[in-house]
Design an enzyme around this catalytic site. Structure first.
Site, PDB file in Angstrom:
ATOM      1  N   GLY A  55       0.864  -1.179   0.000  1.00 17.90           N
ATOM      2  CA  GLY A  55       0.000   0.000   0.000  1.00 17.90           C
ATOM      3  C   GLY A  55       0.901   1.230   0.000  1.00 17.90           C
ATOM      4  N   ALA A  56       0.547   2.185  -0.853  1.00 19.52           N
ATOM      5  CA  ALA A  56       1.463   3.302  -1.096  1.00 19.52           C
ATOM      6  C   ALA A  56       1.910   4.055   0.166  1.00 19.52           C
ATOM      7  CB  ALA A  56       0.834   4.242  -2.122  1.00 19.52           C
ATOM      8  N   ARG A  91      10.160  -1.490  -4.728  1.00 23.75           N
ATOM      9  CA  ARG A  91       8.939  -1.481  -5.537  1.00 23.75           C
ATOM     10  C   ARG A  91       8.911  -0.196  -6.360  1.00 23.75           C
ATOM     11  NH1 ARG A  91       3.411  -3.381  -3.088  1.00 23.75           N
ATOM     12  NH2 ARG A  91       3.065  -3.816  -5.303  1.00 23.75           N
ATOM     13  N   GLN A 202      -5.889  -8.774  -2.496  1.00 24.38           N
ATOM     14  CA  GLN A 202      -5.874  -7.835  -1.369  1.00 24.38           C
ATOM     15  C   GLN A 202      -7.278  -7.445  -0.926  1.00 24.38           C
ATOM     16  OE1 GLN A 202      -3.968  -7.564  -4.122  1.00 24.38           O
ATOM     17  NE2 GLN A 202      -2.094  -6.427  -3.757  1.00 24.38           N
ATOM     18  N   ASP A 243      -1.499   4.724  -6.201  1.00 23.56           N
ATOM     19  CA  ASP A 243      -0.064   4.540  -5.921  1.00 23.56           C
ATOM     20  C   ASP A 243       0.766   5.669  -6.504  1.00 23.56           C
ATOM     21  OD1 ASP A 243      -1.414   1.743  -5.942  1.00 23.56           O
ATOM     22  OD2 ASP A 243       0.413   1.584  -4.724  1.00 23.56           O
ATOM     23  N   ASN A 253      -3.357   2.916 -10.055  1.00 20.57           N
ATOM     24  CA  ASN A 253      -3.750   2.107  -8.893  1.00 20.57           C
ATOM     25  C   ASN A 253      -3.704   0.639  -9.300  1.00 20.57           C
ATOM     26  OD1 ASN A 253      -4.722   2.066  -6.123  1.00 20.57           O
ATOM     27  ND2 ASN A 253      -6.646   1.293  -6.946  1.00 20.57           N
ATOM     28  N   LYS A 254      -4.060  -0.222  -8.392  1.00 16.98           N
ATOM     29  CA  LYS A 254      -3.990  -1.671  -8.601  1.00 16.98           C
ATOM     30  C   LYS A 254      -4.625  -2.078  -9.929  1.00 16.98           C
ATOM     31  CE  LYS A 254      -2.340  -4.057  -6.562  1.00 16.98           C
ATOM     32  NZ  LYS A 254      -0.960  -4.493  -6.853  1.00 16.98           N
TER      33      LYS A 254
HETATM   34  O1  MRU Z   1       0.388  -3.899  -4.582  1.00 22.64           O
HETATM   35  P1  MRU Z   1      -0.203  -3.217  -3.384  1.00 22.64           P
HETATM   36  O2  MRU Z   1      -1.016  -4.119  -2.528  1.00 22.64           O
HETATM   37  O3  MRU Z   1       0.845  -2.441  -2.615  1.00 22.64           O
HETATM   38  O4  MRU Z   1      -1.183  -2.178  -4.043  1.00 22.64           O
HETATM   39  C1  MRU Z   1      -1.951  -1.340  -3.243  1.00 22.64           C
HETATM   40  C2  MRU Z   1      -2.899  -0.538  -4.009  1.00 22.64           C
HETATM   41  O5  MRU Z   1      -2.989  -0.574  -5.209  1.00 22.64           O
HETATM   42  C3  MRU Z   1      -3.692   0.434  -3.225  1.00 22.64           C
HETATM   43  O6  MRU Z   1      -4.951   0.620  -3.793  1.00 22.64           O
HETATM   44  C4  MRU Z   1      -2.902   1.732  -3.263  1.00 22.64           C
HETATM   45  O7  MRU Z   1      -1.634   1.557  -2.692  1.00 22.64           O
HETATM   46  C5  MRU Z   1      -3.563   2.839  -2.658  1.00 22.64           C
HETATM   47  S1  MRU Z   1      -3.323   2.724  -1.001  1.00 22.64           S
HETATM   48  C6  MRU Z   1      -3.779   3.484   0.148  1.00 22.64           C
END
Ligand code: MRU
Length: 370
Positions: A55-56, A91, A202, A243, A253-254
């Site tokens: 998560g960012a 990352r 997730q 992100d 985003n994801k």
């Molecule tokens: O790969 P991840 O689990 O780190 O990805 C997280 C996401 O895509 C979240 O939606 C994003 O970080 C926003 S978080 C507050």
């Protein structure tokens, strides 16, 4: 937020004077809630790369503490650079990582070696506290949107979210889920559709766990369900995290977020991104062309982990043996599909002028002020 009724955060310095840092291991949730102790720079970099923390916003704070652990091993300029490079490479997509590392370098670099470590720990703790305050502010602004919608609808508000942008993705509160928690605590009648979020799930594992612990009504859905629900009037609006967001409002985003935004636009469903300003990459103007998209191991697509009826946590193969797989971790939703951006300073439209008006300190030096 709470785990088994107890207020819990995702990361904290251990209070035994060791300088170690503890995290909730997110690769074990929802089957187990266990903490892991980070002692070295390598521990921190691995925890980020292997997504024990993810998560960012959380990646940023974990990297800040990673710098502290690195300085414990070597407080020289070379040690600082090594920590920066090692953590930055963990990352590539979430810009909060680079942002937090730059904050740490700026704090530490011009100090004598003997002062670096305590100053670094203090700054990492400040970044963690600032993240909590920022996410809570996002929650207040977003909750007003949800409450407004509830008042107009005079009935249950159905929110759809993707991936996990809740408190597990930050230090506390979260981004996309902070408005949900605030609205729920204020008594708004709401329900959350939780995209499972393949390949790492997730949504099914982390978002559903969080919402369950807070008592927020929710339903896990397969990733491809959102469009159908929107066509049938069962989604009032979507809120996702980010992100990396360009200064023009493109939201990375994801993987799968873009498809939800397309379905939302086709069905007139508002689509919001909730993000702290540390997620905005003010140097970028075109998300599709400029944001680096992390590619992770194909095994994350062809294998799944879960708990058997006997309680054992196992991984199994789900792909045809020998078939190749590709694992793009993020995608970019162009600003034109984003109804609004919920930040710690308020809600704005997804465009350069609106973001610059909220964050004038990031206005490009040569732009004409309005
Ligand atoms: O790969 P991840 O689990 O780190 O990805 C997280 C996401 O895509 C979240 O939606 C994003 O970080 C926003 S978080 C507050």
């Amino acid at each position: 937020m709470k785990v088994a009724g107890r207020p819990t955060r995702t990361i904290w310095p251990v209070s035994d004077g060791s300088g170690d840092v503890e995290i909730l291991d997110q690769t074990r949730i929802p089957h187990e809630v266990v903490t892991v102790r980070l002692r070295t720079l390598d521990d921190a970099a691995r925890a980020i790369a292997d997504m024990q923390v993810r998560g960012a916003p959380l990646i940023g704070v974990a990297a800040a503490y990673g710098v502290c652990l690195g300085l414990r091993e070597d407080a020289s300029d070379e040690g600082l650079e090594r920590a920066y490079d090692r953590l930055l490479a963990a990352r590539p997509t979430a810009v909060n990582l680079a942002w937090a590392l730059k904050e740490m370098i700026a704090t530490v670099r011009n100090r004598p070696r003997a002062e670096r470590l305590p100053v670094a720990y203090a700054r990492a703790a400040e970044l963690a506290e600032a993240d909590v305050a920022t996410c809570e502010a996002i929650g207040e602004h977003g909750a007003r949107l949800i409450a407004g919608h509830a008042a107009r609808k005079a009935g249950r508000v159905d929110v759809l979210t993707h991936c996990n942008a809740g408190w597990l993705a930050a230090v506390d509160w979260g981004t996309a889920l902070a408005p949900v928690y605030k609205a729920h605590r204020a008594g708004v009648d709401l329900h959350v559709w939780v995209d499972e979020t393949r390949p790492r799930n997730q949504g099914a594992s982390l978002t559903a766990f969080e919402l369950g612990q807070e008592g927020v009504p929710h339903t896990i859905i397969a990733d491809n369900t959102g469009g159908h629900l929107m066509q049938h009037g069962q989604v009032d609006f979507c809120i996702v995290g980010s992100d990396r967001t360009t200064r023009t409002g493109d939201v990375c985003n994801k993987i799968g977020t873009y498809l939800k935004a397309l379905a939302a636009r086709d069905n007139g469903v508002p689509f919001y991104a909730a993000l702290p300003s540390s997620t905005v990459d003010w140097s970028l103007t075109d998300g599709v062309a400029q944001i680096p998209i992390e590619e992770r191991s194909p095994e994350e697509v062809t294998r799944m982990t879960g708990r058997t009826a006997s309680g054992e946590v196992v991984s199994i193969d789900i792909g045809a043996p020998g078939s190749p797989a590709a694992n793009y971790a993020f995608d970019v939703t162009p600003a034109r599909l984003v109804s609004g951006i919920i930040t710690e300073r308020g809600v704005c439209t997804a465009d350069e002028a609106a973001l610059a008006a909220l964050f004038p300190e990031h206005r490009p030096a040569n732009s004409i002020s309005r």
